[in-house]
Every structure is written in C-alpha cells, then in structure tokens.
Design a protein around this motif. Structure first.
Motif, PDB file in Angstrom:
ATOM      1  N   ASP A  88       0.805  -1.223   0.000  1.00 27.43           N
ATOM      2  CA  ASP A  88       0.000   0.000   0.000  1.00 27.43           C
ATOM      3  C   ASP A  88       0.835   1.269   0.000  1.00 27.43           C
ATOM      4  O   ASP A  88       0.313   2.370   0.172  1.00 27.43           O
ATOM      5  CB  ASP A  88      -0.944   0.008   1.198  1.00 27.43           C
ATOM      6  N   GLY A  89       2.153   1.132  -0.187  1.00 31.40           N
ATOM      7  CA  GLY A  89       3.023   2.303  -0.256  1.00 31.40           C
ATOM      8  C   GLY A  89       3.537   2.790   1.076  1.00 31.40           C
ATOM      9  O   GLY A  89       4.266   3.785   1.131  1.00 31.40           O
ATOM     10  N   THR A  90       3.204   2.118   2.156  1.00 35.49           N
ATOM     11  CA  THR A  90       3.683   2.519   3.477  1.00 35.49           C
ATOM     12  C   THR A  90       4.657   1.466   4.004  1.00 35.49           C
ATOM     13  O   THR A  90       4.852   0.409   3.397  1.00 35.49           O
ATOM     14  CB  THR A  90       2.523   2.679   4.476  1.00 35.49           C
ATOM     15  N   SER A  91       5.257   1.754   5.140  1.00 36.70           N
ATOM     16  CA  SER A  91       6.202   0.822   5.767  1.00 36.70           C
ATOM     17  C   SER A  91       5.454  -0.183   6.635  1.00 36.70           C
ATOM     18  O   SER A  91       4.454   0.149   7.279  1.00 36.70           O
ATOM     19  CB  SER A  91       7.225   1.577   6.613  1.00 36.70           C
ATOM     20  N   HIS A  92       5.955  -1.396   6.637  1.00 37.17           N
ATOM     21  CA  HIS A  92       5.361  -2.473   7.425  1.00 37.17           C
ATOM     22  C   HIS A  92       6.470  -3.294   8.074  1.00 37.17           C
ATOM     23  O   HIS A  92       7.629  -3.234   7.672  1.00 37.17           O
ATOM     24  CB  HIS A  92       4.521  -3.398   6.539  1.00 37.17           C
ATOM     25  N   CYS A  93       6.078  -4.082   9.046  1.00 38.51           N
ATOM     26  CA  CYS A  93       6.983  -5.046   9.665  1.00 38.51           C
ATOM     27  C   CYS A  93       6.864  -6.368   8.909  1.00 38.51           C
ATOM     28  O   CYS A  93       5.772  -6.934   8.818  1.00 38.51           O
ATOM     29  CB  CYS A  93       6.619  -5.232  11.133  1.00 38.51           C
ATOM     30  N   LEU A  94       7.972  -6.828   8.344  1.00 39.26           N
ATOM     31  CA  LEU A  94       7.988  -8.115   7.643  1.00 39.26           C
ATOM     32  C   LEU A  94       8.376  -9.190   8.651  1.00 39.26           C
ATOM     33  O   LEU A  94       9.455  -9.143   9.246  1.00 39.26           O
ATOM     34  CB  LEU A  94       8.976  -8.083   6.478  1.00 39.26           C
ATOM     35  N   HIS A  95       7.505 -10.170   8.834  1.00 40.53           N
ATOM     36  CA  HIS A  95       7.740 -11.242   9.800  1.00 40.53           C
ATOM     37  C   HIS A  95       8.444 -12.401   9.099  1.00 40.53           C
ATOM     38  O   HIS A  95       7.945 -12.932   8.106  1.00 40.53           O
ATOM     39  CB  HIS A  95       6.424 -11.709  10.407  1.00 40.53           C
ATOM     40  N   LEU A  96       9.604 -12.779   9.640  1.00 42.59           N
ATOM     41  CA  LEU A  96      10.425 -13.831   9.046  1.00 42.59           C
ATOM     42  C   LEU A  96      10.237 -15.128   9.814  1.00 42.59           C
ATOM     43  O   LEU A  96      10.180 -15.136  11.051  1.00 42.59           O
ATOM     44  CB  LEU A  96      11.903 -13.422   9.068  1.00 42.59           C
ATOM     45  N   TYR A  97      10.173 -16.228   9.070  1.00 40.82           N
ATOM     46  CA  TYR A  97       9.967 -17.541   9.685  1.00 40.82           C
ATOM     47  C   TYR A  97      10.934 -18.556   9.094  1.00 40.82           C
ATOM     48  O   TYR A  97      11.489 -18.359   8.005  1.00 40.82           O
ATOM     49  CB  TYR A  97       8.511 -17.994   9.479  1.00 40.82           C
ATOM     50  N   HIS A  98      11.131 -19.643   9.833  1.00 41.58           N
ATOM     51  CA  HIS A  98      12.033 -20.710   9.391  1.00 41.58           C
ATOM     52  C   HIS A  98      11.632 -21.213   8.014  1.00 41.58           C
ATOM     53  O   HIS A  98      12.489 -21.467   7.162  1.00 41.58           O
ATOM     54  CB  HIS A  98      12.013 -21.855  10.410  1.00 41.58           C
ATOM     55  N   GLY A  99      10.361 -21.366   7.771  1.00 40.41           N
ATOM     56  CA  GLY A  99       9.872 -21.716   6.448  1.00 40.41           C
ATOM     57  C   GLY A  99       9.704 -20.442   5.632  1.00 40.41           C
ATOM     58  O   GLY A  99       8.839 -19.613   5.932  1.00 40.41           O
ATOM     59  N   SER A 100      10.555 -20.247   4.601  1.00 40.55           N
ATOM     60  CA  SER A 100      10.542 -18.988   3.855  1.00 40.55           C
ATOM     61  C   SER A 100       9.195 -18.732   3.184  1.00 40.55           C
ATOM     62  O   SER A 100       8.834 -17.581   2.922  1.00 40.55           O
ATOM     63  CB  SER A 100      11.650 -18.984   2.802  1.00 40.55           C
ATOM     64  N   GLY A 101       8.428 -19.795   2.938  1.00 41.29           N
ATOM     65  CA  GLY A 101       7.124 -19.631   2.321  1.00 41.29           C
ATOM     66  C   GLY A 101       6.087 -19.023   3.245  1.00 41.29           C
ATOM     67  O   GLY A 101       4.981 -18.704   2.804  1.00 41.29           O
ATOM     68  N   LEU A 102       6.420 -18.834   4.509  1.00 39.37           N
ATOM     69  CA  LEU A 102       5.495 -18.233   5.473  1.00 39.37           C
ATOM     70  C   LEU A 102       5.796 -16.762   5.749  1.00 39.37           C
ATOM     71  O   LEU A 102       5.034 -16.100   6.452  1.00 39.37           O
ATOM     72  CB  LEU A 102       5.527 -19.013   6.796  1.00 39.37           C
ATOM     73  N   VAL A 103       6.897 -16.248   5.220  1.00 37.03           N
ATOM     74  CA  VAL A 103       7.272 -14.849   5.446  1.00 37.03           C
ATOM     75  C   VAL A 103       6.138 -13.939   4.984  1.00 37.03           C
ATOM     76  O   VAL A 103       5.608 -14.080   3.886  1.00 37.03           O
ATOM     77  CB  VAL A 103       8.576 -14.517   4.695  1.00 37.03           C
ATOM     78  N   SER A 104       5.754 -12.991   5.838  1.00 40.02           N
ATOM     79  CA  SER A 104       4.542 -12.214   5.557  1.00 40.02           C
ATOM     80  C   SER A 104       4.573 -10.851   6.243  1.00 40.02           C
ATOM     81  O   SER A 104       5.287 -10.656   7.236  1.00 40.02           O
ATOM     82  CB  SER A 104       3.313 -12.993   6.046  1.00 40.02           C
ATOM     83  N   LEU A 105       3.785  -9.939   5.714  1.00 36.63           N
ATOM     84  CA  LEU A 105       3.553  -8.665   6.391  1.00 36.63           C
ATOM     85  C   LEU A 105       2.643  -8.838   7.593  1.00 36.63           C
ATOM     86  O   LEU A 105       2.489  -7.921   8.402  1.00 36.63           O
ATOM     87  CB  LEU A 105       2.933  -7.647   5.426  1.00 36.63           C
ATOM     88  N   PHE A 106       2.045 -10.028   7.702  1.00 38.36           N
ATOM     89  CA  PHE A 106       1.168 -10.342   8.828  1.00 38.36           C
ATOM     90  C   PHE A 106       1.860 -11.361   9.747  1.00 38.36           C
ATOM     91  O   PHE A 106       2.664 -12.181   9.294  1.00 38.36           O
ATOM     92  CB  PHE A 106      -0.162 -10.918   8.339  1.00 38.36           C
ATOM     93  N   LYS A 107       1.502 -11.332  11.005  1.00 42.23           N
ATOM     94  CA  LYS A 107       2.044 -12.269  11.986  1.00 42.23           C
ATOM     95  C   LYS A 107       1.225 -13.549  11.979  1.00 42.23           C
ATOM     96  O   LYS A 107       0.002 -13.516  11.918  1.00 42.23           O
ATOM     97  CB  LYS A 107       2.000 -11.630  13.381  1.00 42.23           C
ATOM     98  N   LEU A 108       1.930 -14.691  12.021  1.00 43.76           N
ATOM     99  CA  LEU A 108       1.232 -15.973  12.055  1.00 43.76           C
ATOM    100  C   LEU A 108       0.295 -16.046  13.261  1.00 43.76           C
ATOM    101  O   LEU A 108       0.631 -15.594  14.354  1.00 43.76           O
ATOM    102  CB  LEU A 108       2.230 -17.125  12.120  1.00 43.76           C
ATOM    103  N   ARG A 109      -0.868 -16.637  13.040  1.00 46.68           N
ATOM    104  CA  ARG A 109      -1.869 -16.790  14.089  1.00 46.68           C
ATOM    105  C   ARG A 109      -1.487 -17.990  14.962  1.00 46.68           C
ATOM    106  O   ARG A 109      -1.469 -19.133  14.494  1.00 46.68           O
ATOM    107  CB  ARG A 109      -3.248 -16.982  13.462  1.00 46.68           C
ATOM    108  N   ALA A 110      -1.186 -17.749  16.220  1.00 47.82           N
ATOM    109  CA  ALA A 110      -0.703 -18.798  17.120  1.00 47.82           C
ATOM    110  C   ALA A 110      -1.707 -19.938  17.249  1.00 47.82           C
ATOM    111  O   ALA A 110      -1.325 -21.118  17.291  1.00 47.82           O
ATOM    112  CB  ALA A 110      -0.381 -18.205  18.493  1.00 47.82           C
ATOM    113  N   LYS A 111      -2.996 -19.627  17.309  1.00 46.05           N
ATOM    114  CA  LYS A 111      -4.005 -20.669  17.458  1.00 46.05           C
ATOM    115  C   LYS A 111      -4.002 -21.623  16.257  1.00 46.05           C
ATOM    116  O   LYS A 111      -4.231 -22.825  16.418  1.00 46.05           O
ATOM    117  CB  LYS A 111      -5.393 -20.051  17.638  1.00 46.05           C
TER     118      LYS A 111
END
Length: 285
Positions: A76-99
């Motif tokens: 969207d043109g703004t800055s975000h936190c990129l969440h990094l995970y052991h599985g590179s296919g899960l890397v996302s601007l969103f945080k994985l849902r713990a549940k």
C-alpha cells in the motif's frame, strides 16, 4: 500442453507484442512458474517482485533475457513489519496466528520466528515503468488484497489473476478468501479454477495413531480469476489473443482457446486452415 501446438498458436495469432506478466512474490518455492513455457519460448516478458535477498540472488543468477526482478515488496506504499519464519514460504507482512499453528499439524517447525525487519512497500499504481499488465500472479502470504486495493489503475488492463487465498485464518487480521473474492468480482473478474488447495490435519492427542489419516481442513490455495469471458465479444482483439495464449500456454484450457479463436475468426483475423491445424494438434498430441 505441447510446445509444437503452442508454437503454432503463437504464429497463428501473431500478437503485436509480448504478453506481459507480473509475479508478486516470485519465490519459486521448488516449483516451476506456470508461465515458464511462454517465457522460455520468448512469448512473454516477466517482471518479478521479491523482497527476500537470498531468493532474489538466485532468481537473478538464473534469469533469461525477458526476465526482470525487483528487490521490492508490493503493498500500500507505506512501511510495514515483515515477519520472518524458518519456512521462507510463510514470510509475511502479517504475523502468524498462534491458534492456527497449534490447531493444524505440520506448521510448528516452519512457523518458528526468525526475526522481523521494517520494509517499505510500493503500490503497483506508483510504478509506471511496468506498463500494461496482462497476467498478474501473486503469492505474498495474506497481503494480496492490500496489493489489489492499491492497483486499481493497473488492474484495468489485466485479463487474468492467479492469487493465493486463505480459507482458514493463517495470519492475524489477514483478509480471507471471501474478502478477495468480493473485491475481484466488483472489478470485473470471476473465479475460474482452483490451481491447488492445501489441506491440513487437525491436531489432537491421538494424531499419528492411525495408519492413514486424511487432511480435511482447507488452509490456503491458489485460484485463477479471469476477466469475465461472457463479454469477450466486446474485447479488443489483442486482449483476446493474449487470453488464448494464457489459456493454452499456462493452463491448457481448450475451451477458452477455442472461444477466443471463434471470436477472432468472426472478425476475419484467422484462416480456417490455421484453425484446422491447431485442432489437429490439440486432438493428436
């Protein structure tokens, strides 16, 4: 799909320029890109976006003459936190849902957090150097709707979209399949085919006790949306040619190709002998 048939179709259609493909989240994840045959035969040009530097290095080392890869995250043109995970296919601007990680089998190891980085995103509509986009492929783990909402001008030329969608909430606050479906329908696209649906086993204390235990919970998947083909008679001939190439060279969908050929012939743009040869190649190879 056979390459001989694709070559004949391309020569028959004589498109005025190359099909333009944009791949957002170009990480191949040990798979072959669906447009690879078109790319290898010089029938399309590709612009890929990939913010993960190690993946970008690999893509650039292997790229062909019609491939361009950009080290950027689209959003969207703004800055975000990129969440990094052991599985590179899960890397996302969103945080994985713990549940969800605890509820479905097979996610825990890949979901191990390895850090975060701040990343500036770019809107597709702010990248005029892209020019026309014909085919948009997007797989960015939950941020697909963000891209679509900030690409209204870019979407005007698009005839096909292959997007990842989430059926079960994998990330906190990420849009669902329903959210994406409503948006794309509002902008002239209709769902055509599922490419893949990933299913998972629901976790319990008895998991692993059975010899065979089927995964039943839909998690995510890839779905193809097309510009509504019921109105193809009103399309520009160049767009019809592009749709025919996509339908054959990427998805092997005979019915779409034949509908495109039907309209093009009615406009006097194809000869019967060319069509007969294509039909024979599709019937015998």
């Amino acid at each position: 799909m056979t390459l001989q048939r694709l070559d004949h179709l391309y020569a028959m259609l004589m498109p005025i320029d190359l099909l333009r493909v944009v791949d957002i989240g170009a990480n191949p994840m040990n798979s072959i890109a669906p447009y690879r045959d078109l790319l290898d035969r010089g029938m399309c040009c590709l612009t890929g976006f990939e913010p993960q530097q190690d993946t970008l290095v690999t893509l650039n080392a292997q790229k062909g003459p019609n491939e361009t890869y950009i080290a950027a995250a689209v959003g969207d043109g703004t800055s975000h936190c990129l969440h990094l995970y052991h599985g590179s296919g899960l890397v996302s601007l969103f945080k994985l849902r713990a549940k969800t990680v605890g509820h479905l089998r097979g996610l825990r190891r890949a979901a191990r957090n390895t850090g975060t980085i701040d990343i500036k995103t770019q809107r597709l509509d702010d990248l005029p150097q892209l020019g026309r986009i014909d085919f948009l492929k997007i797989d960015i783990q939950g941020a697909e709707l963000m891209v679509f909402e900030n690409a209204l001008r870019s979407l005007e030329s698009v005839i096909a979209i292959q997007t990842e969608v989430n059926f079960y909430p994998l990330y906190d606050a990420a849009p669902s399949f329903g959210d994406i479906d409503v948006f794309l329908r509002q902008h002239g696209f209709v769902p055509h085919s599922y490419m893949h649906i990933e299913k998972r086993i629901i976790q319990s204390r008895f998991s692993g006790e059975l010899t065979k235990e089927d995964a039943t919970q839909m998690l995510d998947g890839d779905i193809l949306y097309l510009r509504d083909l019921s109105g193809i008679a009103d399309w520009h001939s160049d767009d019809i040619k592009r749709m025919a190439l996509l339908a054959d060279g990427v998805y092997d969908y005979a019915d779409i190709v034949l509908r495109c050929i039907d309209v093009l012939q009615s406009r006097g743009l194809l000869q019967q002998d060319q069509i007969d040869t294509y039909l024979a190649l599709r019937d015998t190879l």
